[in-house]
Design an enzyme around this catalytic site. Structure first.
Site, PDB file in Angstrom:
ATOM      1  N   HIS A  34     -20.330 -25.186   2.221  1.00 16.38           N
ATOM      2  CA  HIS A  34     -19.318 -24.839   1.220  1.00 16.38           C
ATOM      3  C   HIS A  34     -18.609 -23.594   1.731  1.00 16.38           C
ATOM      4  O   HIS A  34     -18.956 -23.070   2.805  1.00 16.38           O
ATOM      5  CB  HIS A  34     -19.962 -24.631  -0.165  1.00 16.38           C
ATOM      6  CG  HIS A  34     -21.139 -23.704  -0.141  1.00 16.38           C
ATOM      7  ND1 HIS A  34     -21.020 -22.352   0.145  1.00 16.38           N
ATOM      8  CD2 HIS A  34     -22.469 -23.916  -0.324  1.00 16.38           C
ATOM      9  CE1 HIS A  34     -22.216 -21.790   0.100  1.00 16.38           C
ATOM     10  NE2 HIS A  34     -23.123 -22.711  -0.170  1.00 16.38           N
ATOM     11  N   HIS A  37     -20.670 -20.639   3.210  1.00 12.42           N
ATOM     12  CA  HIS A  37     -21.099 -20.783   4.608  1.00 12.42           C
ATOM     13  C   HIS A  37     -19.934 -20.473   5.552  1.00 12.42           C
ATOM     14  O   HIS A  37     -20.104 -19.786   6.557  1.00 12.42           O
ATOM     15  CB  HIS A  37     -21.556 -22.230   4.886  1.00 12.42           C
ATOM     16  CG  HIS A  37     -22.801 -22.644   4.175  1.00 12.42           C
ATOM     17  ND1 HIS A  37     -22.808 -23.607   3.197  1.00 12.42           N
ATOM     18  CD2 HIS A  37     -24.097 -22.254   4.309  1.00 12.42           C
ATOM     19  CE1 HIS A  37     -24.041 -23.807   2.758  1.00 12.42           C
ATOM     20  NE2 HIS A  37     -24.844 -22.992   3.412  1.00 12.42           N
ATOM     21  N   LYS A 149     -26.378 -13.516  -1.332  1.00 15.33           N
ATOM     22  CA  LYS A 149     -26.688 -14.385  -2.467  1.00 15.33           C
ATOM     23  C   LYS A 149     -28.193 -14.637  -2.499  1.00 15.33           C
ATOM     24  O   LYS A 149     -28.814 -14.645  -3.556  1.00 15.33           O
ATOM     25  CB  LYS A 149     -25.933 -15.702  -2.324  1.00 15.33           C
ATOM     26  CG  LYS A 149     -26.162 -16.649  -3.461  1.00 15.33           C
ATOM     27  CD  LYS A 149     -26.250 -18.049  -2.937  1.00 15.33           C
ATOM     28  CE  LYS A 149     -27.212 -18.819  -3.750  1.00 15.33           C
ATOM     29  NZ  LYS A 149     -27.750 -19.950  -3.042  1.00 15.33           N
ATOM     30  N   ASP A 150     -28.781 -14.832  -1.315  1.00 14.88           N
ATOM     31  CA  ASP A 150     -30.236 -14.985  -1.202  1.00 14.88           C
ATOM     32  C   ASP A 150     -30.798 -13.610  -0.839  1.00 14.88           C
ATOM     33  O   ASP A 150     -31.205 -13.361   0.299  1.00 14.88           O
ATOM     34  CB  ASP A 150     -30.552 -16.036  -0.134  1.00 14.88           C
ATOM     35  CG  ASP A 150     -29.942 -17.384  -0.498  1.00 14.88           C
ATOM     36  OD1 ASP A 150     -30.484 -18.041  -1.393  1.00 14.88           O
ATOM     37  OD2 ASP A 150     -28.899 -17.749   0.071  1.00 14.88           O
ATOM     38  N   SER A 185     -23.276 -22.719  -3.889  1.00 14.07           N
ATOM     39  CA  SER A 185     -24.601 -23.114  -3.406  1.00 14.07           C
ATOM     40  C   SER A 185     -24.587 -24.618  -3.131  1.00 14.07           C
ATOM     41  O   SER A 185     -23.956 -25.379  -3.886  1.00 14.07           O
ATOM     42  CB  SER A 185     -25.645 -22.807  -4.484  1.00 14.07           C
ATOM     43  OG  SER A 185     -26.849 -23.494  -4.195  1.00 14.07           O
ATOM     44  N   SER A 186     -25.284 -25.030  -2.085  1.00 14.56           N
ATOM     45  CA  SER A 186     -25.383 -26.471  -1.809  1.00 14.56           C
ATOM     46  C   SER A 186     -26.041 -27.168  -2.992  1.00 14.56           C
ATOM     47  O   SER A 186     -25.792 -28.343  -3.254  1.00 14.56           O
ATOM     48  CB  SER A 186     -26.196 -26.722  -0.540  1.00 14.56           C
ATOM     49  OG  SER A 186     -25.674 -25.969   0.530  1.00 14.56           O
ATOM     50  N   ARG A 187     -26.902 -26.446  -3.704  1.00 10.35           N
ATOM     51  CA  ARG A 187     -27.626 -27.060  -4.825  1.00 10.35           C
ATOM     52  C   ARG A 187     -26.745 -27.254  -6.062  1.00 10.35           C
ATOM     53  O   ARG A 187     -27.155 -27.954  -6.988  1.00 10.35           O
ATOM     54  CB  ARG A 187     -28.865 -26.235  -5.179  1.00 10.35           C
ATOM     55  CG  ARG A 187     -29.982 -26.353  -4.149  1.00 10.35           C
ATOM     56  CD  ARG A 187     -31.275 -25.714  -4.617  1.00 10.35           C
ATOM     57  NE  ARG A 187     -32.398 -26.066  -3.766  1.00 10.35           N
ATOM     58  CZ  ARG A 187     -32.920 -25.281  -2.802  1.00 10.35           C
ATOM     59  NH1 ARG A 187     -32.412 -24.088  -2.580  1.00 10.35           N
ATOM     60  NH2 ARG A 187     -33.945 -25.692  -2.079  1.00 10.35           N
TER      61      ARG A 187
HETATM   62  P1  AMP Z   1     -28.327 -22.177   3.104  1.00 10.55           P
HETATM   63  O1  AMP Z   1     -27.683 -23.259   3.895  1.00 10.55           O
HETATM   64  O2  AMP Z   1     -28.192 -22.354   1.634  1.00 10.55           O
HETATM   65  O3  AMP Z   1     -29.738 -21.890   3.556  1.00 10.55           O
HETATM   66  O4  AMP Z   1     -27.513 -20.854   3.420  1.00 10.55           O
HETATM   67  C1  AMP Z   1     -27.236 -20.439   4.720  1.00 10.55           C
HETATM   68  C2  AMP Z   1     -26.711 -19.025   4.691  1.00 10.55           C
HETATM   69  O5  AMP Z   1     -25.545 -18.983   3.884  1.00 10.55           O
HETATM   70  C3  AMP Z   1     -27.720 -18.031   4.072  1.00 10.55           C
HETATM   71  O6  AMP Z   1     -27.643 -16.793   4.757  1.00 10.55           O
HETATM   72  C4  AMP Z   1     -27.203 -17.906   2.658  1.00 10.55           C
HETATM   73  O7  AMP Z   1     -27.556 -16.681   2.036  1.00 10.55           O
HETATM   74  C5  AMP Z   1     -25.701 -17.985   2.895  1.00 10.55           C
HETATM   75  N1  AMP Z   1     -25.027 -18.386   1.658  1.00 10.55           N
HETATM   76  C6  AMP Z   1     -25.276 -19.477   0.895  1.00 10.55           C
HETATM   77  N2  AMP Z   1     -24.473 -19.472  -0.199  1.00 10.55           N
HETATM   78  C7  AMP Z   1     -23.725 -18.353  -0.120  1.00 10.55           C
HETATM   79  C8  AMP Z   1     -22.724 -17.757  -0.937  1.00 10.55           C
HETATM   80  N3  AMP Z   1     -22.331 -18.333  -2.078  1.00 10.55           N
HETATM   81  N4  AMP Z   1     -22.169 -16.588  -0.548  1.00 10.55           N
HETATM   82  C9  AMP Z   1     -22.563 -15.982   0.607  1.00 10.55           C
HETATM   83  N5  AMP Z   1     -23.502 -16.479   1.430  1.00 10.55           N
HETATM   84  C10 AMP Z   1     -24.074 -17.645   1.074  1.00 10.55           C
END
Ligand code: AMP
Length: 285
Positions: A34, A37, A149-150, A185-187
């Site tokens: 999204h 990322h 965010k995390d 969020s992907s979720r």
């Molecule tokens: P994920 O694929 O959800 O594990 O996220 C991959 C990276 O993208 C991690 O460092 C997350 O913290 C970051 N990320 C995910 N969603 C967001 C967001 N809304 N804003 C900023 N960073 C994000």
């Protein structure tokens, strides 16, 4: 854009870049991209000669009852999106490359992984720090970018990098939000149409907490109570935790000041969402 699936090929590609004096920036992800990322990737592009993005849904960070098998995946779409922002390499390893038969080594970061999501997702951060350590050894980046965010993940990775003297810099990137507030969020894909309005509650709760603090309230317990009241009124929500912590230790604090963080985990329907706000920082869309 190159797609590399083997650990050995990724290592030798990175090594050759390093020998040419090129800087590598790395964005680890689980895919299903999204705009959040993509913002991390664009930031990486500004900071290095070569941007590597990993796409790996890491089994060791999911509990037995969590959403590993149904986590959204769409490689073709991800490749197009990554290419559109100038990513140079996608590292897309299969499980047998990352956890071959006989695998038995894990990284445990202690205190900062205990509170917050560590309480409701036992073993989660052990999986995250382990896979990130492995990915750092495979991609050999100079810089790695993580979303705030995390927040607990970002702090845990920084702790691991400091404690184990890993030779790279960790950068935290601000949360990217949907136009009406929720953290991307992907979720979010799991949310049913009638649940979507309830997902706005986390952002509203953080706004309320910041407002109370700006108006002079410094007691964590009072701010948490008000936030709890707000969330409890909203249909389909179930609070996992509402906490105010030190940004360094992630221990609960009684008094709020600049640089303490409010962290929330709330289930909306069956989807568990997290969000956070560091008091005193901007809370904008
Ligand atoms: P994920 O694929 O959800 O594990 O996220 C991959 C990276 O993208 C991690 O460092 C997350 O913290 C970051 N990320 C995910 N969603 C967001 C967001 N809304 N804003 C900023 N960073 C994000």
């Amino acid at each position: 854009m190159k797609v590399i699936k083997s650990v050995e090929k990724m290592q030798s590609f990175s090594e050759s870049l390093r020998l040419q004096g090129e800087r590598i920036a790395f964005v680890p992800t689980m895919g299903y991209f999204h705009e959040g990322h993509l913002c991390l990737m664009k930031e990486a592009k500004k900071m290095a000669d070569c941007v590597v993005v990993s796409i790996y849904v890491n089994p060791s960070q999911f509990g037995p009852k969590e959403d590993f098998s149904k986590y959204p995946r769409d490689l073709e779409r991800d490749l197009k999106m990554a290419e559109s922002v100038g990513v140079d390499v996608i590292f897309y390893p299969p499980d047998k490359e990352m956890y071959p038969a006989g695998y038995q080594t894990y990284v445990d970061v202690e205190e900062v992984t205990q509170n917050l999501c560590g309480m409701s997702r036992p073993g989660h951060f052990r999986g995250v720090t382990t896979v990130c350590n492995k990915l750092f050894n495979i991609v050999k980046p100079h810089i790695a970018i993580f979303g705030k965010k995390d927040f607990q993940q970002y702090i845990s990775i920084k702790r691991m990098v400091d404690d184990l003297n890993l030779d790279l810099q960790i950068i935290g990137f601000p949360t990217v939000r949907e136009a009406d507030g929720p953290a991307m969020s992907s979720r979010n894909k799991y949310l049913k149409k009638n649940e979507r309005p309830s997902a706005l509650t986390l952002f509203r709760a953080l706004k309320l907490a910041q407002k109370l603090y700006s108006n002079g309230e410094k007691k964590s317990s009072v701010i948490i109570k008000e936030v709890e009241k707000l969330i409890k009124k909203v249909p389909y929500t179930e609070i996992d935790y509402i906490k105010i912590c030190s940004t360094e230790t992630l221990r609960d604090v009684d008094k709020v000041k600049n640089q303490t963080v409010m962290a929330l985990a709330v289930k909306v329907g069956t989807t568990r969402l997290i969000d956070n706000h560091v008091f005193g920082d901007k809370l904008e869309i």
